[in-house]
Each structure stands twice: as structure tokens, then as C-alpha cells.
Design a protein around this motif. Structure first.
Motif, short mmCIF file in Angstrom:
data_model
loop_
_atom_site.label_atom_id
_atom_site.label_comp_id
_atom_site.label_asym_id
_atom_site.label_seq_id
_atom_site.Cartn_x
_atom_site.Cartn_y
_atom_site.Cartn_z
N SER A 35 0.85 -1.19 0.00
CA SER A 35 0.00 0.00 0.00
C SER A 35 0.88 1.24 0.00
N SER A 36 0.37 2.29 -0.55
CA SER A 36 1.07 3.56 -0.55
C SER A 36 1.05 4.15 0.86
N PHE A 37 2.21 4.49 1.39
CA PHE A 37 2.29 5.13 2.70
C PHE A 37 1.51 6.45 2.69
N ALA A 38 1.64 7.20 1.63
CA ALA A 38 0.94 8.49 1.53
C ALA A 38 -0.57 8.29 1.59
N ALA A 39 -1.07 7.28 0.88
CA ALA A 39 -2.52 7.02 0.89
C ALA A 39 -2.99 6.59 2.27
N LEU A 40 -2.22 5.75 2.92
CA LEU A 40 -2.61 5.26 4.25
C LEU A 40 -2.59 6.36 5.31
N ASN A 41 -1.82 7.40 5.09
CA ASN A 41 -1.69 8.48 6.07
C ASN A 41 -2.29 9.79 5.61
N ALA A 42 -3.07 9.77 4.55
CA ALA A 42 -3.69 10.99 4.03
C ALA A 42 -4.79 11.46 4.97
N THR A 43 -4.99 12.75 5.01
CA THR A 43 -6.08 13.33 5.79
C THR A 43 -7.31 13.40 4.91
N ALA A 44 -8.40 12.86 5.41
CA ALA A 44 -9.64 12.83 4.64
C ALA A 44 -10.18 14.24 4.44
#
Length: 113
Positions: A35-44
Motif C-alpha cells: 500500500s502507498s504510505f501516503a494514501a494510508l496516512n492521508a487526511t480525509a
């Protein structure tokens, strides 16, 4: 997720696909990608479960990836409005319990089952 970075102790066949037979579980594991680290830690930017739309949270009673306490914290967070349904499933019930998942979708869509 409930994982301590030990793939020998907690392989995906145990954490994600534990209700599948060995062959289908191995096939599913072979399709996994990081999984993309950026996607997993993105702010909704938009939170869909505040009551504007119906949202269902399905809990797999045999889910070895998401512990009950984590599910509860998500479901019970302030302002969250979920319809909660528990099923006999693992983390990937669309593979291990496809008929159950189809029934859940039909029920959510309002179809009499």
C-alpha cells in the motif's frame, strides 16, 4: 491492523484470508501489493459517515486483521453514524463468504432477502 511486523507469525493467509482453503488463500496472497504510505496516512477531505448518507460497517467475526477494539473505536467515534452488521467472515469476506457479502449488499440496497 493487528500486526507486529512478523510475517512468519502473522502471514496474510492468517490475518486476511483465514477462512479460505490453502489453495485459494495462496492465490489471494500472491496478488497482494504494498500500500502507498501516503494514501494510508492521508487526511480525509470528506467524512461520509456523519449521517448524510447511509453507511454500513461490516464486522467479520473471524477477522484476524482488525481487532474488535479497533472496530469499536471507529464505529463509536463522535458523530459517526453506521449501520453495524456482524457476519461469519474474515477480513476478506468477498472471497471467503461471497454469498454472505451479496446478501449484505442486497439488504443494504433495500432488496428483500
Amino acid at each position: 491492523m493487528h500486526w507486529d511486523n512478523d510475517l512468519k507469525k502473522f502471514p496474510p493467509s492468517y490475518t486476511l484470508f483465514n477462512l479460505l482453503a490453502k489453495g485459494p488463500a495462496a492465490a489471494a496472497v500472491s496478488q497482494l501489493a504494498p500500500s502507498s504510505f501516503a494514501a494510508l496516512n492521508a487526511t480525509a477531505q470528506y467524512i461520509p459517515y456523519t449521517g448524510k448518507f447511509r453507511c454500513m460497517y461490516v464486522i467479520g467475526q473471524n477477522d484476524n486483521a482488525i481487532p474488535p477494539a479497533l472496530s469499536s473505536s471507529y464505529i463509536e467515534q463522535p458523530g459517526a453514524k453506521f449501520e453495524v452488521l456482524k457476519i461469519d467472515g474474515d477480513h476478506e469476506p468477498q472471497l471467503s463468504r461471497p454469498d454472505t457479502v451479496a446478501q449484505v449488499i442486497r439488504r443494504f440496497a433495500g432488496e428483500k432477502i
